[in-house]
Design a protein around this motif. Structure first.
Motif, PDB file in Angstrom:
ATOM      1  N   LEU A   2       0.813  -1.215   0.000  1.00 27.27           N
ATOM      2  CA  LEU A   2       0.000   0.000   0.000  1.00 27.27           C
ATOM      3  C   LEU A   2       0.848   1.268   0.000  1.00 27.27           C
ATOM      4  N   ALA A   3       1.966   1.256   0.719  1.00 28.50           N
ATOM      5  CA  ALA A   3       2.827   2.442   0.743  1.00 28.50           C
ATOM      6  C   ALA A   3       3.374   2.728  -0.648  1.00 28.50           C
ATOM      7  N   LYS A   4       3.766   1.688  -1.354  1.00 29.31           N
ATOM      8  CA  LYS A   4       4.250   1.846  -2.729  1.00 29.31           C
ATOM      9  C   LYS A   4       3.152   2.381  -3.624  1.00 29.31           C
ATOM     10  N   LEU A   5       1.936   1.889  -3.420  1.00 27.52           N
ATOM     11  CA  LEU A   5       0.794   2.361  -4.206  1.00 27.52           C
ATOM     12  C   LEU A   5       0.530   3.838  -3.921  1.00 27.52           C
ATOM     13  N   ALA A   6       0.535   4.216  -2.654  1.00 28.62           N
ATOM     14  CA  ALA A   6       0.285   5.610  -2.297  1.00 28.62           C
ATOM     15  C   ALA A   6       1.346   6.527  -2.876  1.00 28.62           C
ATOM     16  N   ARG A   7       2.583   6.066  -2.891  1.00 25.92           N
ATOM     17  CA  ARG A   7       3.680   6.901  -3.395  1.00 25.92           C
ATOM     18  C   ARG A   7       3.592   7.092  -4.908  1.00 25.92           C
ATOM     19  N   SER A   8       2.915   6.186  -5.582  1.00 23.39           N
ATOM     20  CA  SER A   8       2.811   6.277  -7.045  1.00 23.39           C
ATOM     21  C   SER A   8       1.736   7.261  -7.489  1.00 23.39           C
ATOM     22  N   ARG A   9       0.964   7.786  -6.520  1.00 25.11           N
ATOM     23  CA  ARG A   9      -0.131   8.684  -6.864  1.00 25.11           C
ATOM     24  C   ARG A   9       0.079  10.056  -6.223  1.00 25.11           C
ATOM     25  N   PRO A  10      -0.499  11.104  -6.819  1.00 18.90           N
ATOM     26  CA  PRO A  10      -0.443  12.418  -6.165  1.00 18.90           C
ATOM     27  C   PRO A  10      -1.191  12.370  -4.840  1.00 18.90           C
ATOM     28  N   LEU A  11      -0.640  13.016  -3.827  1.00 18.12           N
ATOM     29  CA  LEU A  11      -1.291  13.065  -2.522  1.00 18.12           C
ATOM     30  C   LEU A  11      -2.252  14.248  -2.515  1.00 18.12           C
TER      31      LEU A  11
END
Length: 267
Positions: free
Chosen positions: A164-173
């Motif tokens: 999930l952390a990798k997924l979150a990092r791949s998207r704009p926050l």
């Protein structure tokens, strides 16, 4: 909180998509046949032509929901169908295990309590008990929560084995309020602290005036599969949680984890 629940209303086959009905009929019929079924048997059972049935079967095989035996040419359920079944069973077991501790937690703190299940791509609210406050605060079951702007999401990124952390990092926050953390370095610092202290708070990050205090739930393998949260106004769920509130939450998550077969590692 923003309610992302999409409700469906069951109707007759005439009001639905016929191809979808047929696809589900094929899956359900094959699931009841221990030795699988062939095209002719399916066509006769469901009342469709063999060519129509075959087109659906091809797609289901390509997507991994069905397998075809090369010798008998009969179809059985595939790994993807089995995976969905396991996920559904896991959620059912989780909700059942959480009912008692959730009710006790809600009664003890007087605030809304939510249960979120974690998978490889998202956080899904699967249960909620409303608190006793005059203003009802909470997210409806079926809602999908953002990872970076919720205490449940940060707990998930801190403890789950899912990427999930990798997924979150791949998207704009996305900045949902002025308090939403949109800098990844700052978010990583928060995740490291959450991993150390064992809980997370996200005051006003998703909705102004609202906070959620969350802690992880572990299964028998030691993986974090869910998060339990106390949700309410920052007046009643402050950024720095009162000892009684935090203790009640951690007691509830430990009780649920134990019911799922988790054994606390010895120090």
């Amino acid at each position: 909180m923003t309610d992302l629940l999409l409700e469906s209303h069951a109707g007759s086959r005439e009001t639905g998509v016929k191809a979808v009905h047929l696809t589900l009929d094929i899956l359900e019929t094959i699931s009841q046949a221990p030795n699988g079924l062939g095209v002719s048997e399916l066509a006769a059972t469901l009342g469709f032509t063999k060519s129509s049935i075959f087109r659906h079967l091809q797609t289901l095989v390509e997507r991994g929901y069905l397998l075809q035996n090369p010798d008998t040419l009969r179809y059985t359920l595939g790994l993807r169908a089995a995976s969905l079944g396991r996920l559904a069973a896991r959620e059912a077991n989780l909700v059942a295990a959480a009912q008692g501790p959730m009710r006790q937690l809600r009664d003890e703190v007087g605030q809304t309590v939510t249960l979120v299940v974690i998978d490889a791509k998202s956080l899904l609210v699967v249960d909620r008990l409303l608190g006793s406050a005059m203003l009802e605060i909470g997210v409806r079951p079926g809602s999908i929560l953002p990872l970076h702007a919720t205490s449940q999401g940060k707990v998930a990124m801190a403890f789950t084995r899912q990427p999930l952390a990798k997924l979150a990092r791949s998207r704009p926050l996305e900045r949902l309020t002025p308090f939403t953390v949109t800098d990844w370095d700052q978010l990583e610092e928060q995740i490291a602290l959450i991993r150390q202290q064992g809980w997370s708070s996200s005051p006003q990050e998703i909705v102004l005036g609202i906070n959620a205090l969350s802690a992880p739930i572990f299964d028998r393998t030691g993986d974090c599969v869910a998060a339990l949260a106390i949700v309410g106004s920052i007046q009643f769920v402050p950024p720095e949680p009162p000892r009684q509130q935090l203790s009640a939450l951690l007691n509830a998550t430990r009780a649920i984890s134990m019911q799922l077969g988790y054994s606390t590692p010895s120090r």
